[in-house]
Every structure is written in C-alpha cells, then in structure tokens.
Motif scaffolding. Sequence first.
Motif, PDB file in Angstrom:
ATOM      1  N   ALA A  83      11.017   1.716   3.675  1.00  0.00           N
ATOM      2  CA  ALA A  83      11.498   0.329   3.710  1.00  0.00           C
ATOM      3  C   ALA A  83      11.237  -0.298   2.351  1.00  0.00           C
ATOM      4  CB  ALA A  83      10.810  -0.459   4.814  1.00  0.00           C
ATOM      5  N   VAL A  84      12.303  -0.690   1.647  1.00  0.00           N
ATOM      6  CA  VAL A  84      12.155  -1.230   0.295  1.00  0.00           C
ATOM      7  C   VAL A  84      13.128  -2.384   0.085  1.00  0.00           C
ATOM      8  CG1 VAL A  84      11.390   0.971  -0.697  1.00  0.00           C
ATOM      9  CG2 VAL A  84      13.834   0.417  -0.625  1.00  0.00           C
ATOM     10  N   ALA A  85      12.783  -3.240  -0.855  1.00  0.00           N
ATOM     11  CA  ALA A  85      13.704  -4.223  -1.417  1.00  0.00           C
ATOM     12  C   ALA A  85      14.138  -3.686  -2.775  1.00  0.00           C
ATOM     13  CB  ALA A  85      13.027  -5.573  -1.553  1.00  0.00           C
TER      14      ALA A  85
ATOM     15  N   ASN B  56       9.192   7.991   0.303  1.00  0.00           N
ATOM     16  CA  ASN B  56       7.756   7.850   0.131  1.00  0.00           C
ATOM     17  C   ASN B  56       7.273   9.015  -0.730  1.00  0.00           C
ATOM     18  OD1 ASN B  56       7.541   5.533   1.784  1.00  0.00           O
ATOM     19  ND2 ASN B  56       7.524   6.837   3.616  1.00  0.00           N
ATOM     20  N   ALA B  57       6.251   8.762  -1.531  1.00  0.00           N
ATOM     21  CA  ALA B  57       5.802   9.788  -2.489  1.00  0.00           C
ATOM     22  C   ALA B  57       5.308  11.045  -1.803  1.00  0.00           C
ATOM     23  CB  ALA B  57       4.706   9.214  -3.388  1.00  0.00           C
ATOM     24  N   ASP B  58       4.813  10.937  -0.562  1.00  0.00           N
ATOM     25  CA  ASP B  58       4.316  12.112   0.135  1.00  0.00           C
ATOM     26  C   ASP B  58       5.364  12.744   1.045  1.00  0.00           C
ATOM     27  OD1 ASP B  58       4.517  10.160   2.018  1.00  0.00           O
ATOM     28  OD2 ASP B  58       2.410  10.230   2.663  1.00  0.00           O
TER      29      ASP B  58
ATOM     30  N   GLY C  56       0.791  -1.221   0.000  1.00  0.00           N
ATOM     31  CA  GLY C  56       0.000   0.000   0.000  1.00  0.00           C
ATOM     32  C   GLY C  56       0.822   1.269   0.000  1.00  0.00           C
ATOM     33  N   LYS C  57       2.108   1.187   0.259  1.00  0.00           N
ATOM     34  CA  LYS C  57       2.958   2.372   0.243  1.00  0.00           C
ATOM     35  C   LYS C  57       3.236   2.803  -1.201  1.00  0.00           C
ATOM     36  CE  LYS C  57       4.404   3.516   4.508  1.00  0.00           C
ATOM     37  NZ  LYS C  57       4.483   4.891   5.053  1.00  0.00           N
TER      38      LYS C  57
ATOM     39  N   GLY D 233       3.438  -0.253  -5.448  1.00  0.00           N
ATOM     40  CA  GLY D 233       4.088  -1.466  -5.914  1.00  0.00           C
ATOM     41  C   GLY D 233       5.504  -1.199  -6.391  1.00  0.00           C
ATOM     42  N   GLN D 234       6.038  -2.149  -7.136  1.00  0.00           N
ATOM     43  CA  GLN D 234       7.434  -2.041  -7.599  1.00  0.00           C
ATOM     44  C   GLN D 234       7.585  -0.951  -8.644  1.00  0.00           C
ATOM     45  OE1 GLN D 234       9.956  -5.591  -8.159  1.00  0.00           O
ATOM     46  NE2 GLN D 234      10.198  -4.964 -10.286  1.00  0.00           N
ATOM     47  N   GLN D 235       8.623  -0.131  -8.456  1.00  0.00           N
ATOM     48  CA  GLN D 235       8.912   0.952  -9.385  1.00  0.00           C
ATOM     49  C   GLN D 235      10.312   0.745  -9.990  1.00  0.00           C
ATOM     50  OE1 GLN D 235       6.615   3.458 -10.209  1.00  0.00           O
ATOM     51  NE2 GLN D 235       5.343   1.975  -9.066  1.00  0.00           N
TER      52      GLN D 235
END
Length: 563
Positions: free
Chosen positions: A219-221, A211-213, A125-126, A192-194
């Motif tokens: 936290a990412v892979a 984060n977009a905001d 959801g992030k 989702g994956q970018q």
Amino acid sequence: MTSTNDPFSDVSFTSNPSPVPATTAPPGTGTSHPGGGHLAALIIGCLLILPGLGLLLGGAGLGITYAVARDSAGYLTFSMPDLSSSSPALTTADAVVATSSDVPSWVLDRLEFDVRLTARPVEPGKTVFLGIAPAGSLSTYLTGVAHDQVVGITDPRSGGQRSAVLRATPGAATAPAPTSQTFWAASATGPGQQQLTWRVTGGQWAAVIMNADGSSGVAVASSIGVRAGFLLPMAFIMLGLGLVVSGVAVALIIAGASGSRPSSYTRPPGVPTPASAAAGGPGQPVTMSMATPTGAPMQAPPPTGQPVAWSSHPRAMSPVALDARLDEPLSRWLWLVKWFLAIPHFIVLGFLWIAFSVVSVVAFFAILFTGSYPRGLFAFNVGVLQWSWRVSYYCGNGGLGTDRYPPFSLGPEPDYPARLDIAYPERLSRGLVLVKWWLLAIPHYIILGLLLGGGGWVWGRTTNSGARVETWGWGVLGLLVAIAGFSLLFTGRYPRALFDLVIGLNRWVYRVVAYAALMTDVYPPFQLDEGGSEVPLAPLAPPSQLAPVVPADRIEPPRQVDG
C-alpha cells in the motif's frame, strides 16, 4: 421588311439613349462570387485553418506547461491515486516503456527523456522497493507469484475520487526478495519515501512496487514525473508550423473570398450604342431587334452603364428552393449573442425535430404501401425545415445574414429574408424509399460531414455503470460563418462573395436533408449553386452574336396575313 419570317422581328424593345443611372442588381443575382480557382482556395484555406490553429494551441499549451508546471528539478509530476494490493507486487500492465528494436539509440539519447517514480508506504515502518526492469525479466520473476497489474485510472469526471483499476493474477503469497535480484535497470529501497530516476533507453521496460522482503500487502502513495529535453524545442516547432500553416490558410481564405467574376456588362469597342445608331439624333427613341443565328429570340444588352447579372452556371433543377437576402446593414456585435437570444427557438425546435423524426417514419410506411407522402405530414415537415432555416440564418451555420428575430411559425413567412420551399411530389417510388435515405445518400453524407463537422462519438463507462456520449468536430460552414462574423465585428461589412458561398453550401445541405427525409425522389445534384437567390438572371448573349442595330424609321410593321 415584308417577310413575316424575318428573324429580326421576334424581339424588340424601345430605349431612351439619355443617360441611365446605374442600379443595383437584386441580392444574390448580380453579386460577385468566387470563380473555380478562388473557390478552391477558399475551401483549402478553411481546411488548413484547423491544423494550423491546432498546432498553435498545442505549441502554446506545451510551452506554457514547460514554463510553469515543472518543479525545481525540471520534472512534470503527475500524482497517482493510492495503490494497494493484498498480493506481494504491484506492476504496470505489460510495458511502461516500449520502443521498437529498429529505433537507433542516439534518437533516445537526443530526446533526453527521464522518468522519476516516487512511492511512500501508507503503513509506517514498511520498507518499500521500487524497480524498473526489462519486461520479460520481470514477468519471469513473478511467474507463479500473485500480483496485481495497474491497467487504468478511473475518470474523475465520472464522479468521486480517482482510483486505480487493477487486474489480479493468482499465485503464491510471497515472492523472492527483490533486493536479491540482479536484472534491475534502476531500483530504490528503504523505509519511508523512496524515489527512483531512470533515463529511458530502447527496449521494453516495466516497473514494480513491492515490499523489500517480498511479503504480501503493498500500500503506497505514489507519483510519476517525466523530464524531457525535447519539450521546449517541440513547442517552438509547433508554434512555427502553426504560424506558417495558419498564415497560408488565412491568405487562401482572403484570396478566395475576395476573388470575383465581373457582375456588369462591358460593351466591346466597335459595338454601337442605341444612341449612336439612331437616325434621329440624341434623345430620339430607338428600336432594336435581335435573334440568334437560328432565329430564336435573344436577350438584348442594356444601355451603357447599367449593370447586368451574370450566372457562373445554370442552376440545378431541384424541388428544393432555398433563398436568402443579405439584410444589410448588420450589427457589428449582435451576432455574438444571437445564439443566446435564440434559445427559445432551440427549445421549441428540439421538440419539433422529435416530431419530424416520428412523422418521417410514418411517411416511410405510407410511401411504401401507397406510393405517396401524406400531404398534411409533408406540410408539417416542410414547416419544421422552414423554421429551422430561418433560425439557422439568424444565428447559426445559415449565415448570420439578418438581425431580424425569426418568427415562431411553421408557415412560409414570405417577408422574412430567409425562405425555403419544397415542391410536393404527387407520387414517390416505393422501392427507392427502402434505400435512398441511407445507401444512396452516403456520398452526400460524407460531404455533409465535411460541411457541418461532427467528427465522431465517444462512449465511456462511469463508476456507477452508467454511460456518456460525447461529440466533437467543426465543419467548413461553421468556419466560414465565423469568418463572416469577425468581418462584421472588425469591418462592419459582410463579404458578398462569402455570403454567396455560405448560402450555396446551405442549399446543398437542405437538398440532401429533403432527399434523406423521403420528401423527394430527385437525387441531390453534386453542384454548388451559390448566391442568395434560387433563380438568378440568365446570362446575356455575347455581343458578337447580337443582330445589327436598325433605326426605328427603317423597320416596317409585320404584314397582315389575310385569312
């Protein structure tokens, strides 16, 4: 002759002019060995073989990687450990890409270097944001905002999983939304994956994950991919250069190892043989006498057909005597496993060399206060060096010159084909003991670094605050011995010129070791004394300086002087 001062009465020998079969000179004395030019070619070839092999291996590795490790889009992908931060942003340390301002833009265009950054939020959801921007603009954007910089990745060899090493910068818990900024050179955002792709251009560039905001808690892979159009041409260039350099190196090694000086005496035209000068005809003994122009005795030439040992230069005077005999015939393949067979020796020598170091420290203080090396301690250290030389000659840089298993002995072992002895010094300088083993020996240490290799050390920290030390490096001696081993494997013979050179280099090494271990005050000579024998035969005088041959029936015995 009636004068007792006749120079031709100093030396005489009787020979039979009957045919004399050719004999083989003792090992290491009458053997051929490289001259100055051939020796230079051999050393240069050994030095060139290292970069040549490096280029070949590097080009082959790069070509194989290019062929099998790329994905369908042509990218080489490197996975990153999971990245997490309680701050609003994760950035790279300084600049992820930096090029000098004077690099023309067409250079980077020709390289066709692309970067692909992929990130997937760990928390569903992030909405994640990826961006690449000029390093200065990104730094201004994050001024006063808390963020973490990725400064390294832990080494997986240290145990456990890889993890990112972060450097925190304190600041505000939120940042202006990155999607509202206009300085991005490339960006991607969404749930989702970018994935972000960017063609590298000149300048200093940095990457960020947010984060977009602009909220806290990232936290990412992630993974990084690179695509470079120059990799395949570079692989071919490295392979081509490697082939050329290796070919030149092999040619120089072959030329240097096969070049030799004459090892037999050739009688110039016009110089009579004993048989032709004998008045009694063939089969009659002939007495020859000769002297130098000053009246000193001179060595006589041998009968025709018998080889004579020649020496390229006189041996240096040294208290360290190292000898080796090429123990032919040698097995073609045994040298491949000798190191394994010698493991018991390595274990014992490991403890002996610890004792050698302790004894040398004790000897240091003994010499400093008494001016002498305790004889018992000296004998022990000589025994350790003798043992080490025998094992090295059997399976290491000593030369692979024998298949006889070395004895477990601290004694001299005179019947073994590798021998070492160091003359005991009755007195040693108290002042030199303070500086000779480190300061005075520095020039020789540099040479030994080339001969033996060793390169350097790497000191690294592990995750549990431990440490490791690594060494690397190959030396000229190791390369020469490897060449000798492959010569045995494929031809069944050990090139004599190569043997002479290997033993000469080892002689240099042990002279320096004895000096650095305080066992002598005689400074090691900067001289390569080749050959297995420590004391070769002296060279003959040129035939032009020999006295004329005199028939035996015309030589009168010396006149008796009445007392």
